[in-house]
Design an enzyme around this catalytic site. Structure first.
Site, PDB file in Angstrom:
ATOM      1  N   THR A 227       0.806  -1.165  -0.079  1.00 44.02           N
ATOM      2  CA  THR A 227       0.041  -0.163   0.101  1.00 44.02           C
ATOM      3  C   THR A 227       0.890   1.319  -0.192  1.00 44.02           C
ATOM      4  O   THR A 227       2.144   1.288   0.455  1.00 44.02           O
ATOM      5  CB  THR A 227      -0.991  -0.129   1.362  1.00 44.02           C
ATOM      6  OG1 THR A 227      -1.882  -1.172   1.169  1.00 44.02           O
ATOM      7  CG2 THR A 227      -1.404   1.203   1.778  1.00 44.02           C
ATOM      8  N   ARG A 255     -14.457  -7.085  -0.343  1.00 46.85           N
ATOM      9  CA  ARG A 255     -13.631  -6.366   1.013  1.00 46.85           C
ATOM     10  C   ARG A 255     -13.113  -5.228   0.917  1.00 46.85           C
ATOM     11  O   ARG A 255     -12.494  -4.893   0.049  1.00 46.85           O
ATOM     12  CB  ARG A 255     -12.604  -7.660   1.167  1.00 46.85           C
ATOM     13  CG  ARG A 255     -11.826  -7.570   2.355  1.00 46.85           C
ATOM     14  CD  ARG A 255     -10.498  -6.604   2.213  1.00 46.85           C
ATOM     15  NE  ARG A 255      -9.766  -6.574   3.392  1.00 46.85           N
ATOM     16  CZ  ARG A 255      -8.652  -5.640   3.474  1.00 46.85           C
ATOM     17  NH1 ARG A 255      -8.395  -5.121   2.556  1.00 46.85           N
ATOM     18  NH2 ARG A 255      -7.979  -5.867   4.615  1.00 46.85           N
ATOM     19  N   VAL A 256     -13.461  -4.519   1.892  1.00 45.16           N
ATOM     20  CA  VAL A 256     -12.800  -3.152   2.098  1.00 45.16           C
ATOM     21  C   VAL A 256     -11.859  -3.035   3.233  1.00 45.16           C
ATOM     22  O   VAL A 256     -12.343  -3.654   4.549  1.00 45.16           O
ATOM     23  CB  VAL A 256     -13.789  -2.317   2.466  1.00 45.16           C
ATOM     24  CG1 VAL A 256     -13.396  -0.732   2.422  1.00 45.16           C
ATOM     25  CG2 VAL A 256     -14.684  -1.928   1.017  1.00 45.16           C
ATOM     26  N   GLY A 257     -10.856  -2.677   3.180  1.00 41.68           N
ATOM     27  CA  GLY A 257      -9.810  -2.641   4.520  1.00 41.68           C
ATOM     28  C   GLY A 257      -9.678  -1.344   4.794  1.00 41.68           C
ATOM     29  O   GLY A 257     -10.645  -0.356   4.825  1.00 41.68           O
ATOM     30  N   ASP A 258      -8.525  -0.982   5.820  1.00 44.11           N
ATOM     31  CA  ASP A 258      -8.337   0.372   6.406  1.00 44.11           C
ATOM     32  C   ASP A 258      -8.381   1.686   5.686  1.00 44.11           C
ATOM     33  O   ASP A 258      -8.333   2.796   5.927  1.00 44.11           O
ATOM     34  CB  ASP A 258      -7.418   0.094   7.463  1.00 44.11           C
ATOM     35  CG  ASP A 258      -6.090   0.028   6.997  1.00 44.11           C
ATOM     36  OD1 ASP A 258      -6.035  -1.033   5.960  1.00 44.11           O
ATOM     37  OD2 ASP A 258      -5.033   0.356   7.082  1.00 44.11           O
ATOM     38  N   THR A 278      -0.376   1.286   6.878  1.00 43.66           N
ATOM     39  CA  THR A 278      -0.359   0.046   5.968  1.00 43.66           C
ATOM     40  C   THR A 278      -0.276  -1.134   6.788  1.00 43.66           C
ATOM     41  O   THR A 278       0.398  -1.136   7.942  1.00 43.66           O
ATOM     42  CB  THR A 278       0.794   0.215   5.078  1.00 43.66           C
ATOM     43  OG1 THR A 278       1.028  -0.964   4.100  1.00 43.66           O
ATOM     44  CG2 THR A 278       2.063   0.610   5.952  1.00 43.66           C
ATOM     45  N   GLY A 279      -0.877  -2.217   6.474  1.00 44.97           N
ATOM     46  CA  GLY A 279      -0.702  -3.365   7.061  1.00 44.97           C
ATOM     47  C   GLY A 279      -1.989  -4.230   7.165  1.00 44.97           C
ATOM     48  O   GLY A 279      -2.840  -3.746   5.852  1.00 44.97           O
ATOM     49  N   GLY A 281      -5.344  -4.581   7.290  1.00 44.99           N
ATOM     50  CA  GLY A 281      -6.631  -3.443   7.744  1.00 44.99           C
ATOM     51  C   GLY A 281      -7.317  -3.851   8.604  1.00 44.99           C
ATOM     52  O   GLY A 281      -7.855  -3.107   9.179  1.00 44.99           O
TER      53      GLY A 281
HETATM   54  N1  ASP Z   1      -3.927  -1.819   4.539  1.00 51.76           N
HETATM   55  C1  ASP Z   1      -4.278  -2.544   3.373  1.00 51.76           C
HETATM   56  C2  ASP Z   1      -5.652  -3.009   3.536  1.00 51.76           C
HETATM   57  O1  ASP Z   1      -5.919  -3.840   4.422  1.00 51.76           O
HETATM   58  C3  ASP Z   1      -3.248  -3.254   2.942  1.00 51.76           C
HETATM   59  C4  ASP Z   1      -1.619  -2.818   3.093  1.00 51.76           C
HETATM   60  O2  ASP Z   1      -1.486  -1.845   3.863  1.00 51.76           O
HETATM   61  O3  ASP Z   1      -0.850  -3.625   2.548  1.00 51.76           O
HETATM   62  O4  ASP Z   1      -6.138  -3.305   2.492  1.00 51.76           O
END
Ligand code: ASP
Length: 361
Positions: A227, A255-258, A278-279, A281
């Protein structure tokens, strides 16, 4: 107590003056305060100067020599440097932190090396669904998009949501209709493919016992993210933050992340700090990471660096992996993460630009 996003401290000279005056007898206090030099406000005077600064990231993950060849490392570092320069140039010319954030992220969205825009990961169905958000620390206005499939620069569309609509988050086709109205560039979904991402999807597909789709544990095992995000501070002391992503590799469609959620993956408030995460989510959503960092600065009096380190520790306690970039209105930078690496870089006025991947290099 903080009274608004852009609250400024009482000018030091007048506070000190009033304290000295307090030492005088009661009747003299008011007169002494009035006699002390007071800040002059002239409508024509230039705005107060602030150090300009920008911090970017290209994702956190368990990055090692086996997953990152020297050629790819050089390409990632070059793209990070290009994004830093694009954002910093705008700040140097007196531009707004929002513009710097948008420009830096657009560069990384065009780079095939990161999981945003071109180079986005595949969903379990072999498609791309892109998420992005942006926030203005001076006004707390924000815009975001989720699950868009044809917009070349999702961060630009997030900005349009903020500026052209009364909404904060638009998804899917409705978001793409706005992109058309705003004249943003639309591309064929295949434009986001790269051979590397396609190979990863094909490998995953051949391993997944059909018809089961990967669950969060499978997604976590992928270990590498990508990300992108940026936070910036402009000459007027205004902070902004933005994040853009293809989400987690092999995610279920929808699916929706953070990243597009204000308060989870992105947050900016002039009086506290600007954050992009990032990570994994799901963990960042559960802890409302970006807003939590800002809230700890505001309510616990922590520095942004202390607050960010504490919240990333808590992400780890829940079992999540990732990191954040953080910048405050004094130009102080922090980039804590609990993975082996995070692609990141920063440039603060008066100092050389920095690009790092591991803890130190
Ligand atoms: N945070 C992002 C998500 O969960 C993915 C990422 O940061 O690599 O969609």
């Amino acid at each position: 107590m903080l009274t608004g996003p852009g609250r400024r401290d009482t000018p030091r000279r007048s506070r000190l003056g009033c304290r000295l005056a307090g030492a005088l007898s009661g009747g003299l206090t008011l007169a002494a305060c009035l006699l002390m030099p007071q800040p002059q406000v002239h409508p024509q005077s230039p705005p107060p100067a602030h150090p300009i600064a920008i911090v970017i990231h290209g994702g956190a993950g368990n990055i090692s020599r086996s997953t990152l060849s020297p050629e790819k490392e050089a390409a990632c570092r070059a793209a990070l440097r290009e994004a830093l320069d694009a954002g910093y140039r705008i700040l140097q010319q007196g531009g707004a932190s929002l513009d710097a954030v948008e420009a830096a992220i657009a560069v990384l969205e065009d780079s095939p090396w990161f999981n945003a825009g071109k180079g986005a990961v595949f969903t379990s169905a072999g498609t791309h669904e892109l998420d992005a958000s942006i926030m203005d620390g001076a006004t707390l206005r924000a815009g975001a998009v989720a699950a868009v499939r044809r917009v070349r620069h999702p961060i630009r569309l997030a900005r349009q949501v903020m500026e052209r609509t009364p909404h904060v988050l638009l998804v899917g086709e409705g978001a793409e209709a706005l992109a058309r109205e705003a004249g943003l560039e639309l591309v064929d979904p295949a434009w986001f493919d790269t051979p590397e991402r396609r190979a990863a999807w094909e490998k995953r597909r051949s391993q997944a016992p059909a018809p089961n789709e990967p669950g969060p544990a499978d997604v976590a095992a992928e270990g590498k993210h990508g990300t992108v995000g940026a936070v910036a501070l402009d000459r007027h002391g205004h902070l902004a933050a933005g994040t853009s992503t293809g989400g987690l590799s092999g995610k279920r469609p929808g699916r929706v992340g953070d990243s597009p959620l204000i308060g989870a993956g992105t947050y900016a408030r002039d009086a506290t700090c600007a954050v992009s995460a990032t990570g994994q989510g799901e963990f960042f959503i559960r802890l409302a990471v970006a807003h939590e960092i800002s809230a700890r600065v505001e309510h616990r009096g922590l520095s942004a660096a202390e607050a960010a380190a504490a919240v990333i520790r808590e992400v780890g306690w829940l079992g999540g992996e990732g990191g954040v970039i953080v910048l405050d209105a004094r130009g102080r930078v922090a980039t804590p993460f609990n993975t082996t690496g995070m692609f990141r870089g920063w440039r603060v006025e008066g100092r050389a630009p920095v690009v790092r991947i591991g803890p130190e290099d």
